[in-house]
Design a protein around this motif. Sequence first.
Motif, mmCIF file in Angstrom:
data_model
loop_
_atom_site.group_PDB
_atom_site.id
_atom_site.type_symbol
_atom_site.label_atom_id
_atom_site.label_comp_id
_atom_site.label_asym_id
_atom_site.label_seq_id
_atom_site.Cartn_x
_atom_site.Cartn_y
_atom_site.Cartn_z
ATOM 1 N N LEU A 1 7.558 16.403 -13.339
ATOM 2 C CA LEU A 1 6.589 17.481 -13.526
ATOM 3 C C LEU A 1 5.267 16.922 -14.048
ATOM 4 O O LEU A 1 4.187 17.341 -13.608
ATOM 5 C CB LEU A 1 7.148 18.522 -14.499
ATOM 6 C CG LEU A 1 6.200 19.672 -14.879
ATOM 7 C CD1 LEU A 1 5.724 20.430 -13.643
ATOM 8 C CD2 LEU A 1 6.880 20.621 -15.869
ATOM 9 N N LYS A 40 -0.939 22.245 -7.128
ATOM 10 C CA LYS A 40 -0.292 23.414 -7.730
ATOM 11 C C LYS A 40 1.092 23.676 -7.136
ATOM 12 O O LYS A 40 2.037 24.009 -7.877
ATOM 13 C CB LYS A 40 -1.191 24.633 -7.535
ATOM 14 C CG LYS A 40 -0.766 25.870 -8.304
ATOM 15 C CD LYS A 40 -0.968 25.681 -9.800
ATOM 16 C CE LYS A 40 -0.668 26.962 -10.566
ATOM 17 N NZ LYS A 40 -1.680 28.015 -10.367
ATOM 18 N N ALA A 41 1.221 23.550 -5.828
ATOM 19 C CA ALA A 41 2.511 23.800 -5.182
ATOM 20 C C ALA A 41 3.552 22.789 -5.673
ATOM 21 O O ALA A 41 4.712 23.135 -5.913
ATOM 22 C CB ALA A 41 2.373 23.731 -3.665
ATOM 23 N N HIS A 42 3.125 21.530 -5.821
ATOM 24 C CA HIS A 42 4.031 20.486 -6.302
ATOM 25 C C HIS A 42 4.426 20.758 -7.751
ATOM 26 O O HIS A 42 5.587 20.577 -8.139
ATOM 27 C CB HIS A 42 3.352 19.115 -6.166
ATOM 28 C CG HIS A 42 4.275 17.966 -6.398
ATOM 29 N ND1 HIS A 42 3.831 16.693 -6.685
ATOM 30 C CD2 HIS A 42 5.634 17.888 -6.404
ATOM 31 C CE1 HIS A 42 4.864 15.892 -6.851
ATOM 32 N NE2 HIS A 42 5.969 16.597 -6.679
ATOM 33 N N MET A 43 3.472 21.216 -8.561
ATOM 34 C CA MET A 43 3.768 21.556 -9.957
ATOM 35 C C MET A 43 4.814 22.657 -10.034
ATOM 36 O O MET A 43 5.766 22.592 -10.825
ATOM 37 C CB MET A 43 2.490 22.003 -10.671
ATOM 38 C CG MET A 43 1.543 20.898 -11.062
ATOM 39 S SD MET A 43 0.165 21.569 -12.050
ATOM 40 C CE MET A 43 -1.130 21.601 -10.835
ATOM 41 N N GLU A 44 4.629 23.681 -9.208
ATOM 42 C CA GLU A 44 5.564 24.805 -9.214
ATOM 43 C C GLU A 44 6.963 24.352 -8.814
ATOM 44 O O GLU A 44 7.966 24.761 -9.424
ATOM 45 C CB GLU A 44 5.079 25.897 -8.252
ATOM 46 C CG GLU A 44 5.964 27.128 -8.254
ATOM 47 C CD GLU A 44 5.431 28.236 -7.374
ATOM 48 O OE1 GLU A 44 6.182 29.188 -7.104
ATOM 49 O OE2 GLU A 44 4.257 28.168 -6.973
ATOM 50 N N GLU A 45 7.037 23.494 -7.811
ATOM 51 C CA GLU A 45 8.334 22.986 -7.358
ATOM 52 C C GLU A 45 9.031 22.199 -8.463
ATOM 53 O O GLU A 45 10.219 22.391 -8.735
ATOM 54 C CB GLU A 45 8.149 22.099 -6.125
ATOM 55 C CG GLU A 45 9.456 21.503 -5.619
ATOM 56 C CD GLU A 45 9.251 20.535 -4.468
ATOM 57 O OE1 GLU A 45 10.243 19.934 -4.008
ATOM 58 O OE2 GLU A 45 8.095 20.367 -4.034
ATOM 59 N N GLU A 46 8.284 21.302 -9.108
ATOM 60 C CA GLU A 46 8.887 20.459 -10.152
ATOM 61 C C GLU A 46 9.238 21.276 -11.395
ATOM 62 O O GLU A 46 10.235 20.996 -12.075
ATOM 63 C CB GLU A 46 7.944 19.305 -10.518
ATOM 64 C CG GLU A 46 7.703 18.317 -9.388
ATOM 65 C CD GLU A 46 8.985 17.633 -8.905
ATOM 66 O OE1 GLU A 46 9.990 17.645 -9.650
ATOM 67 O OE2 GLU A 46 8.987 17.109 -7.778
ATOM 68 N N LEU A 47 8.419 22.283 -11.713
ATOM 69 C CA LEU A 47 8.738 23.152 -12.836
ATOM 70 C C LEU A 47 10.043 23.912 -12.557
ATOM 71 O O LEU A 47 10.891 24.070 -13.441
ATOM 72 C CB LEU A 47 7.604 24.144 -13.087
ATOM 73 C CG LEU A 47 7.819 25.131 -14.236
ATOM 74 C CD1 LEU A 47 8.013 24.398 -15.556
ATOM 75 C CD2 LEU A 47 6.648 26.102 -14.328
ATOM 76 N N GLY A 48 10.204 24.358 -11.311
ATOM 77 C CA GLY A 48 11.445 25.027 -10.923
ATOM 78 C C GLY A 48 12.649 24.113 -11.075
ATOM 79 O O GLY A 48 13.707 24.526 -11.563
#
Length: 263
Positions: free
Chosen positions: A181, A190-198
């Motif tokens: 993350l 942003k999309a990568h951040m959201e994926e890693e946060l998930g």
Amino acid sequence: MDEMLNYPDALTRLRYVVHRLRAPGGCPWDMEQTHTSLIPHVIEEAYEVADAIRSGDPAQICDELGDILLQPVLHAEIASETGAFDLDTMAHGLTEKLIRRHPHVFGDTSAATSDAVLKQWDAIKRTEKGTEHEGLLHGTGNGLPALMRAQKLQKKAARVGFDWPDATPVFAKIREEAAELEEAIASGDKAHMEEELGDLLFSVVNLARKLGIESEPALAAANEKFTRRFHAMETHLREQGHELGKLSLEQMDAAWDEVKRGV
């Protein structure tokens, strides 16, 4: 007064009251309701029951369970008006389902542990629904809040051995996901951040499961604790003549630490 309002059987009286609310000359709000319009109420009442159970107050639990009991009775009344089904049909179907899915009680199979019961339940359910040839996670927890669905998916995968042996490697996985993350944040995507946060949240849910803790009520309790402490901090600062929006983070942190010891 309607004679049925004095009927001694509580469930029969409840059914009659709901019927009258929906009948001509009844309540305008109740008469307008449909299965679809009641969806938010079903969800809201379920959460209020959960909150009452966490409170430990038997009177509150009883009251909220009564509110949620209204939902199947009202849905059954709505369905009965078109001949789709009624409360007796619903109760009969549930009773037969419970008998079918507990053959270790009502039949000749055995299930000595809760885990064995759940595996048997899943197998019977998949056969009944004709999904035994679908993927193991097919339809699991659709419509549940994300935390609850994550834990349910993990539990189901664990029943076939796809699971960590204990909590220790889950900590390593959490650290790995946290590092990924940080990399995503550094990338600015942003999309990568959201994926890693998930992925990180999913791993934390996994840790909760391995510790035998339900993640949804754990987070709900944390929300309540934060609310109590924030309110205490707000009150403490107001009593000192301060206003939250006009203080620095350091000042609020100091007040937070002070009230934290007592709340």
